[in-house]
Design an enzyme around this catalytic site. Sequence first.
Site, mmCIF file in Angstrom:
data_model
loop_
_atom_site.group_PDB
_atom_site.id
_atom_site.type_symbol
_atom_site.label_atom_id
_atom_site.label_comp_id
_atom_site.label_asym_id
_atom_site.label_seq_id
_atom_site.Cartn_x
_atom_site.Cartn_y
_atom_site.Cartn_z
ATOM 1 N N TYR A 104 54.841 38.648 -13.990
ATOM 2 C CA TYR A 104 56.111 37.890 -13.416
ATOM 3 C C TYR A 104 55.920 36.473 -14.457
ATOM 4 C CZ TYR A 104 59.534 36.218 -10.609
ATOM 5 O OH TYR A 104 60.967 35.947 -10.119
ATOM 6 N N GLY A 155 64.514 44.537 -14.746
ATOM 7 C CA GLY A 155 64.137 45.491 -16.058
ATOM 8 C C GLY A 155 63.138 46.599 -15.482
#
Length: 301
Positions: A18, A210
Amino acid sequence: MLYSPINPADINTIQGVYAVKPQIPFVCGNEGIGRVVESCKSDSKLKKGDLVVPRKNALGTWRDYVVASEDDWLKVPSDLSPVTLATLMVNPGTAYRMLTDFVDLKPGSVVIQNGGNSAVGQSVIQLCKHWGVKTVSIVRNREGIEELKKILQEMGADHVLTDEELKSTEVFKSKEIPAPSLALNCVGGRNALELIKTMGENSTMVTYGGMSKQPLTVPTAALIFKDITLKGFWMTRWNWLHDKDGQREHLVNELCSLAKQGVLQSPPHTLVHIDSWITAIEGATDSRGLVGTKYILSFEA
């Protein structure tokens, strides 16, 4: 803390993929609902018993008690379900911002999205129904697909199509509905390409995820002849940019108002006590669910 959901961003943070990478060791959790048990300042804006949600990213909500500055919290109404409040800021917030910040949608406008059964996707459906905006929601084909379509349609979805059905649908060519002016992409890869093929002139695609881990491929013709715009959205960045200008408070108030009206409903969820956190993590990372059941950690005895 009372409740804290497990979101994809939390899992990605644990995996180290992340954008926000807290210094180890850290407590995970970006979202949740807490109750003030003590304030150290007599003139504090927050009082004992107030319900609060995190203002600060990566505050670490997967724990029963948090000691933090009052500036790290936003007060929320006490007349909403704590579970609703625990899941209101990240996914409904993302949906609200994407629907209002990029395209001037009107009643009758069309929004197409992939990940239609995700938590964000469900919020998009609910908000668009409230505003009179048509939705085309794309979902992955799976066992029980007709049941999933029914659930989303009862939620307010106008059209629910599988990836394969999107390639052959006639709803746009037949002018049954106008070409989408806004596309919301959380998958990427070939799936996003199929969304682009449906988009109208001067339309916008907003990418906020995504999941396929495949790059976004854009046909040259879509850029030249349709003049489509490609944008990205990250709720955390929006929060950073608007931390001091009053827009965060306005968004929280607006989301709470929509929840009170019944426009925004709590997602299908499973409450799991923190003692059984492994069960919650396993459930949150299982992709076989119908409507993306949200796993929520509970800290109450």
